[in-house]
Design a protein around this motif. Structure first.
Motif, mmCIF file in Angstrom:
data_model
loop_
_atom_site.group_PDB
_atom_site.id
_atom_site.type_symbol
_atom_site.label_atom_id
_atom_site.label_comp_id
_atom_site.label_asym_id
_atom_site.label_seq_id
_atom_site.Cartn_x
_atom_site.Cartn_y
_atom_site.Cartn_z
ATOM 1 N N VAL A 216 0.849 -1.189 0.000
ATOM 2 C CA VAL A 216 0.000 0.000 0.000
ATOM 3 C C VAL A 216 0.886 1.240 0.000
ATOM 4 N N PRO A 217 0.328 2.408 -0.320
ATOM 5 C CA PRO A 217 1.174 3.596 -0.481
ATOM 6 C C PRO A 217 1.906 4.039 0.783
ATOM 7 N N THR A 218 1.218 4.151 1.922
ATOM 8 C CA THR A 218 1.840 4.713 3.121
ATOM 9 C C THR A 218 1.248 4.063 4.378
ATOM 10 N N PRO A 219 1.909 4.217 5.530
ATOM 11 C CA PRO A 219 1.316 3.752 6.783
ATOM 12 C C PRO A 219 -0.035 4.395 7.089
ATOM 13 N N LEU A 220 -0.266 5.597 6.585
ATOM 14 C CA LEU A 220 -1.552 6.253 6.843
ATOM 15 C C LEU A 220 -2.710 5.492 6.212
ATOM 16 N N ASN A 221 -2.463 4.811 5.109
ATOM 17 C CA ASN A 221 -3.513 3.992 4.509
ATOM 18 C C ASN A 221 -3.908 2.859 5.437
ATOM 19 N N ILE A 222 -2.935 2.318 6.168
ATOM 20 C CA ILE A 222 -3.223 1.264 7.131
ATOM 21 C C ILE A 222 -4.073 1.810 8.274
ATOM 22 N N ILE A 223 -3.759 3.000 8.751
ATOM 23 C CA ILE A 223 -4.570 3.625 9.798
ATOM 24 C C ILE A 223 -5.998 3.834 9.308
ATOM 25 N N ASP A 224 -6.145 4.291 8.069
ATOM 26 C CA ASP A 224 -7.488 4.479 7.506
ATOM 27 C C ASP A 224 -8.257 3.162 7.464
#
Length: 326
Positions: A216-224
């Motif tokens: 996935v693009p960034t760790p923030l996508n995981i948080i989302d």
């Protein structure tokens, strides 16, 4: 060091991992999870199967969900360089007494079906239907915004034997876990495409599929994704994370689909294309091996996995105990 020297001139050229086929009990429930929640794109579907791809992929599919009475894994797929490599692969597997069959697979060209010595069902191909690019169709991005399939991790009863076999066909070890007492491998990460791994092997009852991972693009996508799952009825499907692995340096999250198949959401590992790159050794007792921040994995992560259809798992030969969360 227990890791064998890499085979830089393997008998046939594996480009990368390609796809996995899962048996699932309820296609509608699986679609709601894989498509509406994780965000993979449907390439084709009918009453018996759903074909999915991630946003950067041009091939027809990286996941097939097939309706089944009981959950299982049907096959792990790998792309080869050319037709000559495909023919050589058939000869190579046959010479070692492993099964060889040419099979018809929807949306794929000539396909070789075989298995490794542990019984893991494998298929190799060169051509898959190519689809128009969608990576710049930002209106399609949803869920965790999966960009591409990244790797498979398998439980196997003998990690040393698995590493030797996959090393023979050109997979190179990037990192490994060694049991200090026996000197045996407890886990290993091996690649073809220049990331940390296309395949990984974990000591345990097997063969079973531990997980399939998506970049996935960034760790923030995981948080989302965590926020989405927690508010759409999937909070109990969150198994482990988020966190950062010591091994691979990747930011990760592990979730389970409605049938219990484990999926890793993954980003931030590193490049491994140099042929003389030395593998990184980790001790099984190092708490930063599992998670750089020191948090151990839950017991389910070491004990539960998806069975391969028609393959009876065997107990692990190595009885070494990893650190397990209380």
């Amino acid at each position: 060091m227990p890791v064998p020297a890499p085979n830089l001139y393997p008998p046939f050229n594996i480009v990368r991992l390609s796809h996995v086929e899962y048996g699932v009990r309820d296609l509608a429930a699986s679609r709601a999870f894989w498509v509406d929640t994780l965000g993979l794109q449907v390439s084709y579907e009918d009453d018996s199967r759903i074909y999915l791809r991630a946003m950067e992929e041009r091939g027809h599919h990286c996941v097939v969900l097939a309706k089944a009475e009981t959950p299982d894994v049907r096959v792990l797929g790998f792309k080869l360089w050319d037709d000559a490599a495909l023919d050589t692969a058939a000869e190579w597997f046959a010479a070692r007494g492993l099964p060889v069959a040419w099979v018809e697979r929807p949306h794929m060209g000539r396909t070789l079906r075989t298995a490794d010595p542990m019984g893991i069902p494998l298929e190799f191909y060169v051509k898959m239907d190519r689809l128009a690019p969608i990576h710049q169709q930002y209106k399609l991005y949803k869920g965790v915004k999966p960009l591409r399939i990244d790797h498979f991790n398998m439980f196997v009863p003998d990690v040393d034997a698995a590493v030797a076999f996959y090393g023979d066909i050109g997979f190179r070890v990037t990192e490994y876990t060694e049991d200090d007492e026996s000197g045996k491998l407890w886990a290993a990460w091996m690649h073809r495409k220049g990331g940390v791994h296309d395949v990984a092997f974990t000591n345990g009852t097997g063969p079973r599929l531990h997980h399939t991972a998506f970049w996935v693009p960034t760790p923030l996508n995981i948080i989302d994704l965590l926020d989405l799952m927690a508010t759409t009825g999937y909070v109990t499907n969150i198994e482990r994370g988020p966190g950062r692995h010591g091994i691979s340096n990747a930011f990760f999250l592990y979730v389970r689909d409605p049938d219990g198949h484990r999926i890793e959401i993954y980003c931030s590992d590193y490049q491994t294309v140099d042929p003389d790159m030395e593998p990184i050794r980790w001790s099984l007792t190092d708490p930063q091996r599992q998670t750089l921040w020191g948090a151990p994995a839950p017991r389910s992560w070491f004990e539960e996995g998806s069975v391969f259809a028609g393959v009876a798992p065997q107990e692990a030969l190595l009885k070494a105990q990893p650190i397990v969360a209380p």
